[in-house]
Motif scaffolding. Structure first.
Motif, PDB file in Angstrom:
ATOM      1  N   PHE A 138     -21.357 -55.861 -63.573  1.00 44.18           N
ATOM      2  CA  PHE A 138     -22.204 -56.702 -62.731  1.00 44.18           C
ATOM      3  C   PHE A 138     -22.172 -56.144 -61.318  1.00 44.18           C
ATOM      4  CE2 PHE A 138     -20.771 -59.288 -66.238  1.00 44.18           C
ATOM      5  CZ  PHE A 138     -21.935 -59.918 -66.641  1.00 44.18           C
ATOM      6  N   SER A 139     -23.320 -56.219 -60.670  1.00 38.29           N
ATOM      7  CA  SER A 139     -23.436 -55.633 -59.342  1.00 38.29           C
ATOM      8  C   SER A 139     -24.171 -56.571 -58.381  1.00 38.29           C
ATOM      9  CB  SER A 139     -24.186 -54.296 -59.412  1.00 38.29           C
ATOM     10  OG  SER A 139     -24.438 -53.787 -58.114  1.00 38.29           O
ATOM     11  N   GLU A 140     -23.640 -56.697 -57.189  1.00 31.49           N
ATOM     12  CA  GLU A 140     -24.307 -57.437 -56.112  1.00 31.49           C
ATOM     13  C   GLU A 140     -25.209 -56.514 -55.295  1.00 31.49           C
ATOM     14  OE1 GLU A 140     -20.844 -60.764 -55.135  1.00 31.49           O
ATOM     15  OE2 GLU A 140     -20.960 -58.920 -53.948  1.00 31.49           O
ATOM     16  N   GLY A 178     -27.007 -53.420 -56.690  1.00 33.11           N
ATOM     17  CA  GLY A 178     -28.169 -52.905 -57.384  1.00 33.11           C
ATOM     18  C   GLY A 178     -28.258 -51.386 -57.329  1.00 33.11           C
ATOM     19  N   GLY A 237     -28.368 -55.162 -61.889  1.00 33.79           N
ATOM     20  CA  GLY A 237     -27.558 -56.325 -61.606  1.00 33.79           C
ATOM     21  C   GLY A 237     -26.614 -56.675 -62.736  1.00 33.79           C
ATOM     22  N   GLU A 238     -27.003 -56.342 -63.957  1.00 39.30           N
ATOM     23  CA  GLU A 238     -26.221 -56.728 -65.140  1.00 39.30           C
ATOM     24  C   GLU A 238     -26.355 -55.648 -66.198  1.00 39.30           C
ATOM     25  OE1 GLU A 238     -26.458 -60.233 -68.568  1.00 39.30           O
ATOM     26  OE2 GLU A 238     -27.287 -60.605 -66.575  1.00 39.30           O
ATOM     27  N   GLY A 242     -31.795 -55.588 -60.915  1.00 41.03           N
ATOM     28  CA  GLY A 242     -31.495 -56.761 -60.097  1.00 41.03           C
ATOM     29  C   GLY A 242     -32.277 -56.872 -58.809  1.00 41.03           C
ATOM     30  N   HIS A 268     -33.841 -67.310 -60.704  1.00 38.97           N
ATOM     31  CA  HIS A 268     -32.406 -67.256 -60.430  1.00 38.97           C
ATOM     32  C   HIS A 268     -31.593 -68.117 -61.393  1.00 38.97           C
ATOM     33  CE1 HIS A 268     -33.094 -64.915 -56.818  1.00 38.97           C
ATOM     34  NE2 HIS A 268     -33.993 -65.796 -56.423  1.00 38.97           N
TER      35      HIS A 268
END
Length: 370
Positions: free
Chosen positions: A238-240, A242, A245-246, A265, A320
């Motif tokens: 998971f990434s905040e 980008g 994002g998943e 993401g 979201h």
């Protein structure tokens, strides 16, 4: 099945008991049920292929999933029953090992992996196997591809459905006692002229129902070996930051072919440069899983926000959270039951999922036969 572009000038009005608009899972399941009951029907699909948001490009016999990827046997009995009926086979999502997390600043760390609850499963042959198998249960002459519906007009004996350009003549027309709208309500409200026009309240209700996945983009990178597993990683990330994002392991049950897959993401408006985005995705995969991740044997990408038979301008902002779906304005049908709603966005149970598509298909057919 008619896949070639039709010669509209040679067409005359054809009559059926039921017309199904949309050849995604809900529409195909409606057709499957009507075929089993030996009923007269026609499926009108705008695209040159069946499946709708189910899209599974093939690489060396392995089908990836760029649309729906999972089902949940513990809570989706219709999916389980249909998979068994069609002779298909599923397998659990691989989740063994550690995960990876990327912060907004770009820092990457290894984290404890987790197993989804309830357990998520994938389908051997990709979700395309559902489409292909259902298609075999439907007479070939009961499906028309390249048939985008532009108008539905109420008649005393049912409805007339017109195909093609609303401003063009002649247009192929079909007449039926009943019409099943097996497509997202927002798409139907934005692209089909209803005569007489629907009430303002119903039209607004249809437009407010967000189309699941319509603003999303997915990728699938195929590799010769699951090198991340050999490093003790599950493939989850998971990434905040980008652009992804998943991320999940997307390998076959035998782990060969194998792959990484997931969701972009960043918003649709920032995804216009596909070549640059692909490069950024591969760089991020390498950062998360090591240099081999930057060299896939095959790479697939699908931006659903650019699909005119999926998304409208209203679908560009990202969702979201999962919407609470239900029939538009709490109506399962309009025009005294002539037009019925199907499609996963109209399901009050499991809306947005493949199970929801099956729920609404069963309900629509039950109303036809009542």
């Amino acid at each position: 099945m008619e896949g070639a572009c039709p010669n509209f000038s040679l067409m005359t009005t054809e009559t059926f008991d039921t017309i199904i608009i949309g050849g995604g899972l809900s529409g195909l399941y409606c057709a499957h049920l009507l075929a089993a009951a030996n009923r007269s029907f026609m499926v009108l699909e705008a695209r040159e292929r069946l499946g709708g948001r189910i899209l599974s490009p093939e690489h060396q016999g392995f089908h990836t999933d760029l649309g729906p990827s999972w089902y949940w046997p513990a809570i989706q009995p219709r999916m389980v029953r249909l998979i068994q009926t069609l002779g298909l086979r599923g397998y659990p999502q691989f989740e063994t090992g550690l995960g990876r997390f990327q912060s907004f600043t770009g820092d990457v760390r290894t984290v404890q992996g987790y197993a989804t609850q309830p357990a998520s499963w994938r389908l051997c042959g990709g979700m395309h196997a559902l489409v292909e198998s259902l298609g075999k249960t439907i007479p070939g002459n009961a499906i028309r591809l390249n048939h985008p519906v532009c108008e539905i007009e109420k008649h005393p004996s049912g409805a007339q459905v017109s195909v093609g350009d609303l401003e063009a003549e002649p247009r192929p027309r079909f007449h039926a006692r009943h019409v099943i709208l097996a497509l997202p309500p927002r798409l139907a409200a934005a692209t089909i002229l209803f005569t007489p026009e629907l009430s303002h309240h119903l039209t607004q209700a249809m437009l407010k129902i967000g189309t699941w996945m319509a603003g999303q983009a997915k990728f699938y990178a195929v590799y010769e070996s699951p090198f991340w597993r050999q490093a003790g990683l599950s493939g989850q990330a998971f990434s905040e930051r980008g652009p992804l994002g998943e991320i999940h392991d997307g390998s076959s049950p035998e782990s060969n072919p194998c792959g990484l897959t997931g969701f972009v993401g960043i918003p649709a408006v920032q995804r216009s440069r596909k070549e640059q985005l692909t490069k950024a995705i591969l760089q991020q995969l390498a950062l998360l899983f090591g240099d081999p991740a930057s060299r896939p044997a095959a790479f697939f990408y699908q931006d659903w926000a650019t699909e005119r038979f999926t998304a409208t301008p209203y679908d560009q902002p990202p969702m979201h959270q999962h919407p609470h779906y239900r029939p538009p304005a709490d109506k399962a049908a309009i025009w005294d039951g002539t037009v019925l709603f199907a499609g996963t966005e109209t399901a009050s149970e499991q809306g947005g999922y493949l199970e929801g598509a099956l729920v609404t298909a069963e309900q629509a057919i039950e109303r036809l036969q009542a």
